[in-house]
Scaffold this motif. Structure first.
Motif, PDB file in Angstrom:
ATOM      1  N   ASP A 287       0.823  -1.209   0.000  1.00 36.82           N
ATOM      2  CA  ASP A 287       0.000   0.000   0.000  1.00 36.82           C
ATOM      3  C   ASP A 287       0.860   1.264   0.000  1.00 36.82           C
ATOM      4  OD1 ASP A 287      -2.460   1.323  -0.105  1.00 36.82           O
ATOM      5  OD2 ASP A 287      -2.620   1.429   2.086  1.00 36.82           O
ATOM      6  N   GLY A 288       1.901   1.276  -0.845  1.00 38.24           N
ATOM      7  CA  GLY A 288       2.759   2.444  -0.996  1.00 38.24           C
ATOM      8  C   GLY A 288       3.863   2.567   0.035  1.00 38.24           C
ATOM      9  N   ALA A 289       3.925   1.648   0.997  1.00 42.51           N
ATOM     10  CA  ALA A 289       4.955   1.690   2.034  1.00 42.51           C
ATOM     11  C   ALA A 289       5.951   0.546   1.826  1.00 42.51           C
ATOM     12  CB  ALA A 289       4.326   1.565   3.416  1.00 42.51           C
ATOM     13  N   VAL A 290       7.172   0.752   2.313  1.00 46.21           N
ATOM     14  CA  VAL A 290       8.215  -0.270   2.285  1.00 46.21           C
ATOM     15  C   VAL A 290       8.140  -1.030   3.600  1.00 46.21           C
ATOM     16  CG1 VAL A 290      10.690  -0.702   2.151  1.00 46.21           C
ATOM     17  CG2 VAL A 290       9.701   1.227   0.890  1.00 46.21           C
ATOM     18  N   LEU A 291       8.062  -2.361   3.515  1.00 45.05           N
ATOM     19  CA  LEU A 291       8.070  -3.204   4.703  1.00 45.05           C
ATOM     20  C   LEU A 291       9.311  -4.083   4.674  1.00 45.05           C
ATOM     21  CD1 LEU A 291       4.378  -4.481   4.775  1.00 45.05           C
ATOM     22  CD2 LEU A 291       5.339  -2.527   5.975  1.00 45.05           C
ATOM     23  N   PHE A 292       9.983  -4.175   5.818  1.00 44.39           N
ATOM     24  CA  PHE A 292      11.125  -5.083   5.935  1.00 44.39           C
ATOM     25  C   PHE A 292      11.250  -5.521   7.375  1.00 44.39           C
ATOM     26  CE2 PHE A 292      12.694  -0.766   6.298  1.00 44.39           C
ATOM     27  CZ  PHE A 292      13.560  -0.798   7.375  1.00 44.39           C
ATOM     28  N   ARG A 293      12.071  -6.535   7.595  1.00 41.62           N
ATOM     29  CA  ARG A 293      12.285  -7.060   8.940  1.00 41.62           C
ATOM     30  C   ARG A 293      13.759  -6.970   9.288  1.00 41.62           C
ATOM     31  NH1 ARG A 293       9.396 -12.763   8.615  1.00 41.62           N
ATOM     32  NH2 ARG A 293      10.708 -13.100  10.432  1.00 41.62           N
TER      33      ARG A 293
ATOM     34  N   VAL B  88      16.680   3.897  -7.417  1.00 39.17           N
ATOM     35  CA  VAL B  88      15.554   4.626  -6.837  1.00 39.17           C
ATOM     36  C   VAL B  88      15.831   4.832  -5.355  1.00 39.17           C
ATOM     37  CG1 VAL B  88      13.097   4.512  -6.248  1.00 39.17           C
ATOM     38  CG2 VAL B  88      13.877   3.766  -8.511  1.00 39.17           C
ATOM     39  N   MET B  89      15.606   6.054  -4.870  1.00 37.60           N
ATOM     40  CA  MET B  89      15.756   6.353  -3.450  1.00 37.60           C
ATOM     41  C   MET B  89      14.431   6.866  -2.904  1.00 37.60           C
ATOM     42  SD  MET B  89      18.360   8.821  -1.335  1.00 37.60           S
ATOM     43  CE  MET B  89      17.747  10.322  -2.064  1.00 37.60           C
ATOM     44  N   LEU B  90      14.040   6.305  -1.764  1.00 36.21           N
ATOM     45  CA  LEU B  90      12.843   6.730  -1.056  1.00 36.21           C
ATOM     46  C   LEU B  90      13.286   7.239   0.312  1.00 36.21           C
ATOM     47  CD1 LEU B  90      12.274   3.610  -2.367  1.00 36.21           C
ATOM     48  CD2 LEU B  90       9.992   4.524  -2.126  1.00 36.21           C
ATOM     49  N   ARG B  91      12.723   8.353   0.743  1.00 34.22           N
ATOM     50  CA  ARG B  91      13.013   8.879   2.083  1.00 34.22           C
ATOM     51  C   ARG B  91      11.701   9.082   2.812  1.00 34.22           C
ATOM     52  NH1 ARG B  91      17.782  13.366   1.499  1.00 34.22           N
ATOM     53  NH2 ARG B  91      17.427  13.454  -0.718  1.00 34.22           N
TER      54      ARG B  91
ATOM     55  N   ARG C  73      13.585   9.176  10.582  1.00 35.27           N
ATOM     56  CA  ARG C  73      13.821   9.384   9.147  1.00 35.27           C
ATOM     57  C   ARG C  73      14.916   8.459   8.663  1.00 35.27           C
ATOM     58  NH1 ARG C  73      11.471  12.558   5.579  1.00 35.27           N
ATOM     59  NH2 ARG C  73      13.421  13.171   4.638  1.00 35.27           N
ATOM     60  N   ILE C  74      14.617   7.763   7.574  1.00 38.11           N
ATOM     61  CA  ILE C  74      15.587   6.873   6.941  1.00 38.11           C
ATOM     62  C   ILE C  74      15.540   7.096   5.433  1.00 38.11           C
ATOM     63  CG2 ILE C  74      15.368   5.113   8.747  1.00 38.11           C
ATOM     64  CD1 ILE C  74      13.774   3.421   6.698  1.00 38.11           C
ATOM     65  N   ALA C  75      16.519   6.549   4.762  1.00 38.23           N
ATOM     66  CA  ALA C  75      16.497   6.484   3.300  1.00 38.23           C
ATOM     67  C   ALA C  75      16.514   5.011   2.924  1.00 38.23           C
ATOM     68  CB  ALA C  75      17.696   7.211   2.698  1.00 38.23           C
ATOM     69  N   PHE C  76      15.873   4.701   1.813  1.00 38.20           N
ATOM     70  CA  PHE C  76      15.803   3.330   1.316  1.00 38.20           C
ATOM     71  C   PHE C  76      16.142   3.356  -0.161  1.00 38.20           C
ATOM     72  CE2 PHE C  76      13.660  -0.466  -0.265  1.00 38.20           C
ATOM     73  CZ  PHE C  76      14.110  -1.408   0.642  1.00 38.20           C
ATOM     74  N   GLU C  77      17.084   2.518  -0.585  1.00 35.71           N
ATOM     75  CA  GLU C  77      17.564   2.553  -1.963  1.00 35.71           C
ATOM     76  C   GLU C  77      17.486   1.161  -2.579  1.00 35.71           C
ATOM     77  OE1 GLU C  77      20.455   2.300  -5.247  1.00 35.71           O
ATOM     78  OE2 GLU C  77      20.653   1.282  -3.346  1.00 35.71           O
ATOM     79  N   VAL C  78      17.019   1.137  -3.829  1.00 36.30           N
ATOM     80  CA  VAL C  78      16.959  -0.090  -4.620  1.00 36.30           C
ATOM     81  C   VAL C  78      17.574   0.218  -5.974  1.00 36.30           C
ATOM     82  CG1 VAL C  78      15.455  -1.828  -5.663  1.00 36.30           C
ATOM     83  CG2 VAL C  78      14.813  -0.787  -3.478  1.00 36.30           C
TER      84      VAL C  78
ATOM     85  N   ALA D 240      11.671  -7.875  14.320  1.00 38.07           N
ATOM     86  CA  ALA D 240      11.236  -6.480  14.244  1.00 38.07           C
ATOM     87  C   ALA D 240      10.723  -6.204  12.831  1.00 38.07           C
ATOM     88  CB  ALA D 240      12.380  -5.539  14.595  1.00 38.07           C
ATOM     89  N   HIS D 241       9.444  -5.888  12.721  1.00 34.23           N
ATOM     90  CA  HIS D 241       8.819  -5.548  11.443  1.00 34.23           C
ATOM     91  C   HIS D 241       8.775  -4.027  11.341  1.00 34.23           C
ATOM     92  CE1 HIS D 241       7.563  -9.655  12.069  1.00 34.23           C
ATOM     93  NE2 HIS D 241       7.211  -9.727  10.795  1.00 34.23           N
ATOM     94  N   ILE D 242       9.343  -3.492  10.261  1.00 36.20           N
ATOM     95  CA  ILE D 242       9.481  -2.046  10.087  1.00 36.20           C
ATOM     96  C   ILE D 242       8.675  -1.603   8.866  1.00 36.20           C
ATOM     97  CG2 ILE D 242      11.119  -0.139   9.828  1.00 36.20           C
ATOM     98  CD1 ILE D 242      11.606  -1.893  12.352  1.00 36.20           C
ATOM     99  N   ARG D 243       8.028  -0.452   9.009  1.00 39.88           N
ATOM    100  CA  ARG D 243       7.264   0.159   7.902  1.00 39.88           C
ATOM    101  C   ARG D 243       7.808   1.560   7.674  1.00 39.88           C
ATOM    102  NH1 ARG D 243       2.025  -0.293   5.683  1.00 39.88           N
ATOM    103  NH2 ARG D 243       1.152   1.686   5.034  1.00 39.88           N
ATOM    104  N   MET D 244       8.127   1.852   6.433  1.00 41.79           N
ATOM    105  CA  MET D 244       8.595   3.186   6.055  1.00 41.79           C
ATOM    106  C   MET D 244       7.660   3.738   4.984  1.00 41.79           C
ATOM    107  SD  MET D 244      10.345   5.249   3.678  1.00 41.79           S
ATOM    108  CE  MET D 244      11.679   4.583   2.751  1.00 41.79           C
ATOM    109  N   VAL D 245       7.062   4.873   5.276  1.00 42.09           N
ATOM    110  CA  VAL D 245       6.181   5.539   4.320  1.00 42.09           C
ATOM    111  C   VAL D 245       6.989   6.632   3.638  1.00 42.09           C
ATOM    112  CG1 VAL D 245       4.080   6.883   4.008  1.00 42.09           C
ATOM    113  CG2 VAL D 245       4.143   5.025   5.696  1.00 42.09           C
ATOM    114  N   PRO D 246       7.219   6.502   2.326  1.00 45.10           N
ATOM    115  CA  PRO D 246       8.048   7.501   1.650  1.00 45.10           C
ATOM    116  C   PRO D 246       7.330   8.839   1.490  1.00 45.10           C
ATOM    117  CG  PRO D 246       7.281   5.851   0.085  1.00 45.10           C
ATOM    118  CD  PRO D 246       6.813   5.418   1.442  1.00 45.10           C
TER     119      PRO D 246
END
Length: 144
Positions: free
Chosen positions: A53-59, A98-101, A80-85, A128-134
């Motif tokens: 749903d538009g968010a990045v999920l990771f553990r 692609v970078m998401l912040r 605040r984090i950055a996520f890169e693929v 630990a389940h983490i959700r990041m909304v860019p």
């Protein structure tokens, strides 16, 4: 646009990607990198992720550096984090990044039951389940 010479001598084009193309590229999930400040400076770790749903999920591990930073934040606050693929073809000198912040937070047990499942590659506990909304999304592609 910037240009460079590729492996075959032809000019390469560096193209800025719009938000929709960036989201299309990261939508399949896979492996990305999380950048955050662990209290000693910038840190980057690879993680398996899914988009939900538009968010990045990771553990990550409960005792891991990122989870420690999230646990020490004010209750309900996001870090605040950055996520890169990226996908790179070194032989052809082509690829995209692609970078998401945005803000990241731990999911509650109730939330974990309702979101897409992330299957980490490494063994061991990743509780630990983490959700990041860019809030910012940018990307670039180099091609011939």
């Amino acid at each position: 646009m910037n240009t460079a010479t590729g492996s075959g001598g032809e000019e390469a084009v560096l193209e800025e990607l719009d938000r929709e193309e960036c989201l299309r590229l990261v939508a399949p999930g896979g492996v990305g990198r999380v950048a955050f400040n662990d209290g000693e400076g910038p840190a980057v770790i690879p993680v398996n992720y899914v988009m939900d749903d538009g968010a990045v999920l990771f553990r990550t591990a409960i005792a891991g550096r990122l989870n420690t930073v999230l646990r020490t934040a004010l209750r309900g606050a996001q870090v605040r984090i950055a996520f890169e693929v990226d996908r790179i073809d070194e032989e052809r000198h082509e690829g995209w990044s692609v970078m998401l912040r945005g803000g990241a937070r731990q999911l509650s047990d109730e939330e974990c039951a309702t979101v897409a499942r992330v299957r980490p590659w490494p063994g061991g506990e990743r509780g630990a389940h983490i959700r990041m909304v860019p809030t910012e999304i940018s990307g670039r592609r180099i091609h011939h």
